[in-house]
Design an enzyme around this catalytic site. Structure first.
Site, PDB file in Angstrom:
ATOM      1  N   ALA A   1     -59.409 -27.032 106.936  1.00 23.92           N
ATOM      2  CA  ALA A   1     -60.694 -26.872 106.259  1.00 23.92           C
ATOM      3  C   ALA A   1     -60.938 -25.446 105.790  1.00 23.92           C
ATOM      4  CB  ALA A   1     -61.862 -27.321 107.144  1.00 23.92           C
ATOM      5  N   GLY A   2     -61.460 -25.343 104.564  1.00 22.17           N
ATOM      6  CA  GLY A   2     -61.887 -24.068 104.011  1.00 22.17           C
ATOM      7  C   GLY A   2     -60.884 -23.352 103.137  1.00 22.17           C
TER       8      GLY A   2
ATOM      9  N   ASN B   1     -57.478 -30.639 101.485  1.00 23.80           N
ATOM     10  CA  ASN B   1     -57.725 -31.782 100.618  1.00 23.80           C
ATOM     11  C   ASN B   1     -58.386 -31.356  99.309  1.00 23.80           C
ATOM     12  OD1 ASN B   1     -59.232 -35.096 101.186  1.00 23.80           O
ATOM     13  ND2 ASN B   1     -58.398 -34.210  99.358  1.00 23.80           N
TER      14      ASN B   1
ATOM     15  N   LYS C   1     -56.794 -37.928 113.822  1.00 24.86           N
ATOM     16  CA  LYS C   1     -57.488 -36.664 113.581  1.00 24.86           C
ATOM     17  C   LYS C   1     -58.941 -36.887 113.966  1.00 24.86           C
ATOM     18  CE  LYS C   1     -59.142 -33.428 110.166  1.00 24.86           C
ATOM     19  NZ  LYS C   1     -59.488 -33.212 108.749  1.00 24.86           N
TER      20      LYS C   1
ATOM     21  N   GLY D   1     -64.398 -27.905 102.435  1.00 26.71           N
ATOM     22  CA  GLY D   1     -64.665 -27.932 101.008  1.00 26.71           C
ATOM     23  C   GLY D   1     -65.233 -26.658 100.431  1.00 26.71           C
TER      24      GLY D   1
END
Length: 257
Positions: free
Chosen positions: A184-185, A206, A96, A157
């Site tokens: 993401a987000g 995550n 990644k 995040g």
């Protein structure tokens, strides 16, 4: 079944392994989610010194595929070197790729990203690039050898969910034959269901799981949301309308005077 770089994956949810209260809680979340691929930051775990070996052993026991990432890299050289080290350590060509360009938003440096992707693809890496929702950047990444694109839906995040659904829809339409993984987000399971309903192939997240009050329960919720969104997309969603449409037929209805 999701297919990327010739490999088939049953789960369309990919999880990160950072920020959990403990390795045991992380392991519980991975198992509860049903995911088959987890991302690992080589830089973060190497900084953990003696705990690194225990972490790798735990990942191996989970029986999941590792997708190393170049998190925290801010230059092409740094990202390429980290990817090369990860291949040696994990014995995988999957990477990644992150090349961060802005400290506050963690937005990718798309120019460095394309350059690093070309270098790594030429070296035989199977690159998963963390990118924006820009169509031109997507074209450049595919031209650099990437077989998958990983656009953000909001800053890492931030938990904001899809900030620009129209741009994501445009990506899906433009790259109809390319695996697209939203990365993401995402802050809530409903966000994951939303992007899957747009036709995306998978999601990677995550923070929303790792920082939840009960990470395992949240991971399970995200897994179910991803499946629900995918099923809804395949079933065929009703398009929004400006006017009301009666669900009960008016024609043939009795009229009382």
């Amino acid at each position: 079944m999701l297919e990327v770089y010739g490999e088939q994956i049953s789960s369309r949810l990919l999880l990160g392994t950072a920020q959990y209260p403990s390795p045991a809680i992380m392991a519980d979340a991975v198992q509860a989610s049903g995911c088959e691929v987890v991302t690992v930051s080589l830089r973060r775990e190497m900084a953990g010194n003696r705990n690194g070996g225990q972490f790798w052993e735990l990942i191996r026991e989970l029986g999941v595929r590792v997708l190393p990432n170049t998190a925290g890299c801010h230059s092409v050289k740094e990202a390429v070197t980290t990817a090369q080290m990860a291949r040696e350590l994990f014995g995988t060509d999957w990477i990644k790729l992150e090349v961060i360009g802005h400290h506050d938003t963690l937005q990718p440096d798309v120019f460095g990203l394309v350059e690093a992707a070309r270098i790594l693809s030429d070296e035989g890496f199977k690159v998963f690039p963390y990118t924006t929702d820009d169509l031109v950047v997507g074209e450049r990444l595919l031209g650099a050898g990437c077989g998958v694109l990983m656009p953000w839906c909001a800053p890492i995040g931030s938990a904001r969910g899809p900030a620009n659904p129209e741009a994501l829809l445009a990506m899906r339409a433009e790259f109809s034959g390319v695996p697209l993984i939203v990365d993401a987000g995402l802050g809530r399971p409903s966000h994951a269901a939303m992007v899957m309903e747009l036709g995306f192939d998978a999601v990677l997240l995550n923070t929303a799981v790792a920082k939840a009050g009960d990470p395992a329960a949240m991971a399970e919720a995200f897994g179910e949301a991803v499946e629900a969104g995918r099923k809804a997309f395949l079933a065929g969603l009703l398009e929004p309308r400006d006017m009301a449409v009666p669900s009960t037929p008016v024609i043939g209805k009795a009229v009382f005077e």
